[in-house]
Design an enzyme around this catalytic site. Structure first.
Site, PDB file in Angstrom:
ATOM      1  N   SER A  10     -11.345  -0.114  -0.805  1.00  0.00           N
ATOM      2  CA  SER A  10     -10.072  -0.441  -0.156  1.00  0.00           C
ATOM      3  C   SER A  10     -10.192  -0.489   1.355  1.00  0.00           C
ATOM      4  CB  SER A  10      -8.949   0.478  -0.594  1.00  0.00           C
ATOM      5  OG  SER A  10      -9.407   1.746  -0.851  1.00  0.00           O
ATOM      6  N   HIS A  22      -3.609   6.098   3.486  1.00  0.00           N
ATOM      7  CA  HIS A  22      -4.334   4.923   3.024  1.00  0.00           C
ATOM      8  C   HIS A  22      -3.757   3.627   3.591  1.00  0.00           C
ATOM      9  CE1 HIS A  22      -5.820   2.050   0.003  1.00  0.00           C
ATOM     10  NE2 HIS A  22      -6.813   2.900  -0.156  1.00  0.00           N
ATOM     11  N   ASP A  60       0.846  -1.189   0.000  1.00  0.00           N
ATOM     12  CA  ASP A  60       0.000   0.000   0.000  1.00  0.00           C
ATOM     13  C   ASP A  60       0.889   1.249   0.000  1.00  0.00           C
ATOM     14  OD1 ASP A  60      -2.227   1.847   0.689  1.00  0.00           O
ATOM     15  OD2 ASP A  60      -3.302   0.006   1.142  1.00  0.00           O
TER      16      ASP A  60
END
Ligand SMILES: *[C@@H]1O[C@H](CO)[C@@H](O)[C@H](O)[C@H]1NC(C)=O
Ligand SMILES: *[C@@H]1O[C@H](CO)[C@@H](O)[C@H](O)[C@H]1NC(C)=O
Ligand SMILES: *[C@@H]1O[C@H](CO)[C@@H](O)[C@H](O)[C@H]1NC(C)=O
Ligand SMILES: *[C@@H]1O[C@H](CO)[C@@H](O)[C@H](O)[C@H]1NC(C)=O
Ligand SMILES: *[C@@H]1O[C@H](CO)[C@@H](O)[C@H](O)[C@H]1NC(C)=O
Ligand SMILES: *[C@@H]1O[C@H](CO)[C@@H](O)[C@H](O)[C@H]1NC(C)=O
Ligand SMILES: *[C@@H]1O[C@H](CO)[C@@H](O)[C@H](O)[C@H]1NC(C)=O
Ligand SMILES: CC(=O)N[C@H]1CO[C@H](CO)[C@@H](O)[C@@H]1O
Length: 762
Positions: A544, A223, A144
Site C-alpha cells: 500500500s 495509513h 483509505d
C-alpha cells in the site's frame, strides 16, 4: 458500466495497517495459545462471544461500555486485542485461559527519498516538473483510512483556487471542521465504518452488534495520511523521522488536489463501503482513484494476493469492478536507502543488521547475549523458545540480556517477538529473519536489529563458542546510495493472476519499502526518543506504500497530458518502466534471484520517461466488455453493468483475453510442439503520441527456445495516420514447461516502447 468508471485509473493495493488508536486505556494483546486448527469462519461469532464474556468478567460497571474487541486472532493462534487499563491487563493476565497480556504500542515505521530515486534513475540532473500549474487541475481521490489535515504535507500554500468542476464536499465531524479542508485537501467524506463491532450494554450482559459510526474524516490509523501524502503531498523541507530519512518530503504530484474518502478503519475496509466511496468520488469529479484494500493483521503477514478481496460473492457488478483488467496491480520494491542497525559481537565481529530504533546503546559496552532456545521456560519446546513465542522464555534468564530469536514459526511476527522480549525485560533483540531482513522494523526505544540466515548463523556459532557471549546493538544509521535497488520486496504479491493468467499481474513495480511520508502523531510511550516531540512523518513498508507512487506518477502524467485517458496513462507507465537496477543488472527479488515479470510486471515505474512514451496502447470500453464476455459473464449481466445491449461473441473463451489491447501480453497456454497449428497469434494496436512523422522498428528479446515473430516489423506514422496494428506470433522451439518471458520493444531511436510478454508452455 459507467464510461467514467472506465476512464478513471484504479489503483488497488493492500492495506497493511499496523497502528492502533491512541487513548487511555491502551490497546493490549491477549494471547491464548496456539490455534486448534479447526477454526471455521462460521464459528467466529461464538469465539467472539467467548472473548467478550471473558472481558466482561474483569471490566467493572461503567467500564463495560467500552468492552470491545479490536482484533480477534483465530487462525495462526488464539487471542484478541482490546483496550485495557494497566490494572485490567494485570487482572486479565491472571485468568486461567490466558497465557499472556501485552501492551500493543502503535507500530510506527517511516520516506522522502523515493521520488528522487525514481528521478535519478532517469538521469542525473533531470528536473521533476513537480510544481507545474497544470498539476493543480488533477484531483486524486484517496479511498483509505481518512486524513490528518494538520500535516504540513497538506498545506495549500501556493495552490490556486479549487477547479470549478469540483462537486465534492468537506464533511464535518467532532474533530474535523470545514476549515480543515483547503485548496489542497479539497474534499473529505466518511462512511459509517464499523470501528467497533461489539458494544456491551450498560445495564445487563445483553451484548448486541452495534455499529458505531466513525463520525469524522480524520485518520486514526495513519495509513490514509501516509498514502495521500505519498501520492500528492506538498513539498515539506527538513522532513525526517527523528532524523532518519532526512530531506524534502513530497508526493509524486505535489500540487495536485486530494479528496479523501474514509471507507476503511483499523479493522479493514468493507467492499460495499469502497464501492460507495468510488461512486461518490466519480460523482465529485476526481481524475484518479487510489484505493487500498485488504488488511493484514498485526500478527500475520498474509498479504492478500488478489483484488478480489472485496465483494467476491458472485458475478455481480462489484465483483466485476474487482476483476477488471483496468485495475492497476502494483508490486513493491526497495529504494536506494537502507536503515542499518549494526550488531557488534563480543569477539569484535560487526554484522550489518537492519532496523529503525531508538537504541541508546554504544559500541563500548556489551551485554550478555542468549539464544531464545537456551533460555526456554520449563517444559517449553525448543522450537517455540528459539522463535520467542509468547510465554516460551524463562523470564528469570532474559532480564538485562540481548536475546536472539529466529523466525521459523510464522505464528509470531517480529512485532510480537519484540513485545515478548520487552516484557521479559531484555536489553535488546536480534532477530534472524531471512525474509524480512530488508524491510526495516521500527522498534521505538527498544534496541533491535534484524539479520539474514548467513549472519544469523555467525551469531549462533559465536554463542556456542564461548561460555560468556556478549553483544550490543548500535543506533540506526541511514545508508544512502544503497545497492542493489530496486529489489522486489518479499511481501510483494506475485503473479500469475489468480483469476486469469491471460493478463500479466502485477502490472508494475513501485517503491514500497521504508517509505517516509506524513503520519498522524504517535504519542505512545516507547515510540518517541527522549526529549523529542511526536514526529509528523513516518516510515512504512507495504504494497500500500507502492500504490500511491503509481497514483502520484499517474497524476503527474495527467497534468502534462490532460486529454489522455487512463488506459493511455497506464500504458505510458508500463511501456517505459525500467527493468534494471542501480547496478545495471536485471531487477532481483529479495532472495537475490532475477525477478520475473510475475514479480515486477513491466518493471519499476519511471515517471519522467512516462511523460513521453512515444506510442501507447489504448484499451477501450469495448475491450473491457469483451474481457467480461471472455471471462465468462453472461449477456444479461453485461447488459446491466454496461447499460447497453452489447452481446458477447458466441465463441467467447478465456484464452481470447490475451487479444485485448493491453500494454503487456500473457499467453496462458501454448502447446509444446513445433507444429504449425500450435502457433498463437495475437494483435495489438498502438497510437502515436510522439512526433507526428515517425517510424518505429521492433526488437524482440526472448529465450532462444521460444519462437516470437512480429509483423510488420516497421510501423510508420504521419499526421493522418496516428494508429497502427501489428501481430505477434508465439511458438515453441523446445522451451521448458511453464512460463517463458520476454519483450517486444518498438523504437524510433528516441522512444523505447517496451511490451512485456509471458508465455506458458504446456
Ligand atoms: C438487547 O439490546 C437490544 C438493543 O439495545 C434490545 O433491542 C433488546 O431487546 C435487548 N435484549 C434483552 C434480552 O434485553
Ligand atoms: C532542519 O532542522 C534542523 C533541526 O532538526 C535545524 O537545525 C535546521 O536548521 C533545519 N533546516 C532547515 C532548512 O529548516
Ligand atoms: C537507555 O534508556 C533506558 C530508558 O529508555 C534506560 O533505562 C537505560 O539506562 C539507558 N541505557 C544507557 C546505556 O544509557
Ligand atoms: C550450537 O550448539 C547446539 C547444541 O550443542 C547445536 O545443536 C547447534 O547446531 C550449534 N549451532 C551452531 C550454529 O553451531
Ligand atoms: C525469487 O525468485 C526465485 C526464482 O524464481 C524463487 O525461487 C524465489 O522464491 C523468489 N523469492 C521470493 C522471496 O519470492
Ligand atoms: C469468433 O467468432 C467471430 C464471429 O462471430 C469471428 O470473427 C472470430 O474470428 C472468432 N474468433 C476466434 C478466435 O475464433
Ligand atoms: C510529415 O511528413 C509530411 C510528408 O511526408 C510533410 O509534409 C509534413 O510537413 C511532415 N510533418 C512534420 C510535422 O514533420
Ligand atoms: C529512528 C530511530 O529511532 N533512531 C534512533 C536510533 O538510536 C539513536 C541513538 O539513540 C537515535 O539517535 C536515533 O534517533
Amino acid at each position: 458500466m459507467d464510461n467514467t468508471l472506465v476512464q478513471l485509473l484504479f489503483l488497488l493495493c493492500f492495506l497493511c495497517s499496523t497502528s492502533t488508536a491512541i487513548q487511555t486505556p491502551k490497546p493490549y494483546v491477549v494471547y491464548m495459545g496456539s490455534s486448534t486448527g479447526n477454526n471455521a469462519e462460521d464459528n467466529i461469532e461464538a469465539v467472539e462471544t467467548a472473548h467478550m464474556d471473558l472481558l466482561s468478567s474483569i471490566l467493572q460497571g461503567e467500564e463495560r461500555e467500552r468492552s470491545s474487541l479490536i482484533h480477534v486472532y483465530n487462525h495462526a493462534f488464539k487471542g484478541f486485542s482490546t483496550l485495557l487499563t494497566d490494572k485490567e491487563a494485570s487482572l486479565l493476565s491472571g485468568h486461567g485461559d490466558i497465557i499472556s497480556v501485552f501492551p500493543d504500542p502503535t507500530l510506527k515505521l517511516h520516506t522522502t527519498r523515493s521520488w528522487d530515486f525514481l528521478k535519478d534513475r532517469y538521469g542525473v540532473g533531470s528536473n521533476y516538473p513537480y510544481s507545474s500549474k497544470s498539476s493543480n487541475n488533477v484531483i486524486i481521490g484517496v479511498i483509505d483510512t481518512g486524513i490528518w489535515p494538520e500535516s504540513p504535507s497538506f498545506s495549500d500554500y501556493g495552490i490556486e483556487n479549487i477547479p470549478t468542476r469540483w462537486k465534492g464536499v468537506c464533511m464535518e465531524g467532532s474533530d474535523f471542521k470545514k476549515s480543515n479542508c483547503n485548496r489542497k485537501l479539497i474534499g473529505a467524506r466518511y462512511y459509517n465504518i464499523r470501528e467497533e463491532d461489539w458494544v456491551g450494554s450498560k445495564s445487563d450482559n445483553n451484548k448486541t452488534r452495534k455499529v458505531k459510526p466513525a463520525g469524522s474524516p480524520r485518520d486514526a490509523v495513519g495509513h490514509g495520511t501516509h498514502t495521500a501524502s505519498t501520492a500528492a503531498g506538498a513539498l515539506v523541507t527538513n522532513a525526517s523521522y527523528y532524523g532518519h530519512g532526512e530531506g524534502t518530503a513530497r508526493g509524486g504530484s505535489p500540487s495536485s488536489r486530494i479528496a479523501v474518502y474514509k471507507a476503511c478503519s483499523q479493522s479493514g475496509c468493507s467492499g460495499a463501503t469502497i464501492l460507495k466511496a468510488m461512486d461518490d468520488a466519480i460523482k465529485d469529479g476526481v481524475d484518479i482513484i487510489s484505493i487500498s484494500i485488504g488488511m493484514s493483521s498485526i500478527f500475520q503477514s498474509d498479504f492478500l494476493d488478489d483484488p478480489i478481496a472485496i465483494g467476491n460473492d458472485g458475478p455481480d457488478p462489484s465483483t466485476v469492478v474487482n476483476t477488471a483488467p483496468w485495475i492497476f496491480t502494483v508490486a513493491a520494491s526497495n529504494i536506494d536507502r537502507d536503515f542499518q542497525s549494526a550488531v557488534v559481537l563480543g569477539n569484535g565481529h560487526v554484522l550489518k543488521g537492519s532496523a529503525i530504533n531508538f537504541s541508546n546503546l554504544t559500541a563500548s559496552k556489551k551485554y550478555p547475549l542468549a539464544y531464545g532456545r537456551d533460555i526456554a521456560a520449563p517444559s517449553t519446546p525448543w522450537s517455540e523458545a528459539s522463535n520467542c513465542i509468547p510465554g516460551s522464555l524463562d523470564t528469570k534468564k532474559t532480564a538485562g540480556k540481548i536475546i536472539v530469536c529466529t523466525d521459523t514459526d510464522p505464528t509470531a511476527t517480529r512485532r510480537l517477538k519484540k513485545l515478548v522480549a520487552e516484557a521479559a525485560k531484555a536489553k535488546g533483540m536480534i532477530l534472524i529473519d531471512e525474509d524480512e531482513k530488508g524491510v526495516p522494523f521500527d522498534s521505538g526505544v527498544f534496541p533491535f536489529s534484524q539479520v539474514g540466515n548467513i549472519d544469523g548463523y555467525q551469531i549462533l556459532k559465536y554463542i556456542n563458542s564461548t561460555s560468556n557471549p556478549t553483544a550490543t546493538i548500535l543506533p540506526t544509521v541511514d545508508i544512502e546510495n544503497f545497492k542493489p535497488a530496486p529489489v522486489v520486496a518479499y511481501f510483494s504479491s506475485r503473479g500469475p493472476g489468480a483469476l486469469t493468467e491471460t493478463i500479466i499481474k502485477p502490472d508494475i513495480t513501485a517503491p514500497g519499502v521504508g517509505i517516509l511520508a506524513a503520519m498522524i502523531p504517535n504519542v505512545e510511550t516507547g515510540s518517541i526518543p527522549k526529549g523529542k516531540k511526536p514526529s509528523q512523518f513516518g516510515i512504512r513498508s507495504g504494497t500500500s506504500m507502492a500504490c500511491p507512487h503509481v497514483a502520484g506518477a499517474a497524476a503527474l502524467i495527467k497534468s502534462i497530458h490532460p486529454t489522455w485517458s487512463s488506459s493511455m496513462i497506464k500504458s505510458a507507465l508500463m511501456t517505459t518502466a525500467t527493468i534494471s537496477d542501480n547496478m545495471g543488472k536485471p531487477i532481483t527479488n529479495s532472495s537475490e534471484s532475477f525477478a520475473s515479470p510475475h514479480e515486477t510486471g513491466a518493471g519499476e515505474i519511471s515517471p519522467l520517461r512516462a511523460l513521453s512514451p512515444g506510442l501507447v496502447y489504448q484499451t477501450t470500453t469495448n475491450d473491457y466488455l469483451y474481457f467480461l464476455c471472455y471471462f465468462g459473464y453472461k449477456d444479461n449481466i453485461i447488459h446491466s453493468v454496461s447499460g447497453t445491449n452489447f452481446n458477447c461473441p458466441k465463441n467467447s473463451s478465456e484464452d481470447f483475453i490475451s487479444d485485448l489491447n493491453y500494454p503487456s501480453i500473457s499467453i496462458n497456454k501454448l502447446e509444446r510442439q513445433q507444429q504449425q497449428h500450435s502457433i498463437r497469434t495475437i494483435t495489438r494496436t498502438v497510437t502515436n503520441v510522439g512526433p507526428k512523422n515517425s517510424t518505429y522498428i521492433a526488437k524482440i528479446d526472448c529465450p532462444t527456445s521460444l519462437g516470437v515473430t512480429v509483423s510488420p516489423k516497421r510501423l510508420s506514422f504521419s499526421p493522418s495516420s496516428t494508429m497502427a496494428s501489428f501481430k505477434v506470433s508465439f511458438y515453441d522451439k523446445g522451451a521448458p514447461k511453464g512460463y517463458s518471458f520476454g519483450s517486444i520493444t518498438w523504437s524510433d531511436g528516441v522512444h523505447y516502447v517496451r511490451t512485456t510478454f509471458a508465455v506458458n508452455v504446456v
